[in-house]
Design an enzyme around this catalytic site. Structure first.
Site, short mmCIF file in Angstrom:
data_model
loop_
_atom_site.label_atom_id
_atom_site.label_comp_id
_atom_site.label_asym_id
_atom_site.label_seq_id
_atom_site.Cartn_x
_atom_site.Cartn_y
_atom_site.Cartn_z
N SER A 99 -75.40 5.38 -1.95
CA SER A 99 -76.78 4.97 -1.71
C SER A 99 -77.38 4.36 -2.97
O SER A 99 -76.86 3.38 -3.50
CB SER A 99 -77.59 6.16 -1.19
N ASP A 133 -74.34 5.43 9.77
CA ASP A 133 -75.41 5.30 8.77
C ASP A 133 -76.69 4.78 9.44
O ASP A 133 -76.70 3.70 10.02
CB ASP A 133 -74.96 4.32 7.68
N HIS A 169 -75.20 8.58 6.35
CA HIS A 169 -75.45 7.87 5.10
C HIS A 169 -74.90 8.59 3.87
O HIS A 169 -74.56 7.96 2.88
CB HIS A 169 -76.96 7.65 4.95
#
Length: 251
Positions: free
Chosen positions: A59, A187, A217
């Site tokens: 991320s 995700d 995610h």
């Protein structure tokens, strides 16, 4: 996951907590950006005596990993559902910002109630929506840790303010070290292919792409073993072919 990598005995592992996050150093600024976060990680690498390293980030951490590559600090880069896959005015960027704005009420509740927020109706599905493919993908202990992290994360607001005007990763085509993009099938924060297309279009043609099925995610919660395997397969291949010995050019 970091512990699993370290336990192989094949690599030294350092898992920094980024500035402005729970347990990390103070940001030293009101408005955080990926560049400021990279500054802090770079200083920690200097303290360790690591001029370069194989850098893995998920991320926001993936965005910072590519920032560090541009500074010549990466021997290779693995971006796991990396953020930053947009230009300054790409609608996708504002979509992601909107998702984090929608998460503010839950963050306020976490700050006020702590782990007690999990006793509220629908708290688990809401708390895991942006993290895992299913509400059961995160264990109870881990979920309590996530709530504590959210309640002690000033970076959440600092990054939102800066992100409104800042561009994403603009120089991926100049990536000079081996790179691997890891896409998470479920995700909900930056779903493929809309958010992975920026990377697949702009990274040099020799980059690799791996898709992890049925994970959200942050796949380290649901499938730490699979994530570790993906990282080791990539790094071991580099070592076998000697690519890891190539120092990246200074930026």
């Amino acid at each position: 996951m970091a512990q699993q990598l370290a336990e192989t005995g094949r690599y030294e592992v350092f898992a920094p907590t980024m500035a402005g996050h729970n347990g990390g150093p103070r940001a030293g600024t009101h408005f955080l950006s990926s560049s400021v976060l990279a500054d802090h990680v770079e200083r920690q690498m200097d303290e360790l005596g690591w001029p370069t390293a194989h850098i893995v980030g998920n991320s926001l951490g993936g965005w910072v990993a590519f920032e560090l590559e541009r500074r010549g600090r990466a021997r290779s880069v693995i971006g796991i559902a990396p953020a930053g896959g947009w230009h300054r005015w790409t609608p996708a960027k504002f979509e992601v910002i909107a998702k984090f704005v929608l998460g503010i009420p839950l963050m306020i509740l976490a700050w006020l109630l702590g782990a007690r927020v999990l006793s509220l109706p629908f708290s688990r599905p809401l708390a895991t929506y942006a993290i895992s493919a299913s509400p059961d993908g995160v264990g109870e202990r881990e979920l309590r840790g996530i709530i504590d992290d959210v309640a002690h994360c000033p970076a959440y607001f600092q990054l939102l303010v800066k992100a409104l005007m800042a561009p994403g990763l603009q120089e991926l085509a100049e990536n000079a070290v081996p790179a691997q993009l890891v896409i998470c099938e479920k995700d909900r924060v930056i779903p493929a292919p809309r958010f992975s297309r920026h990377f697949t279009n702009h990274l040099p043609d020799d980059h690799r792409v791996v898709e992890l099925d049925n994970v959200g995610h942050v796949p380290m919660y649901e499938a730490p073993g699979r994530v570790t395997e993906v990282i080791l397969d990539f790094l071991d291949d580099l070592v076998e072919h000697g690519a890891e010995a190539i120092e990246p050019p200074a930026s």
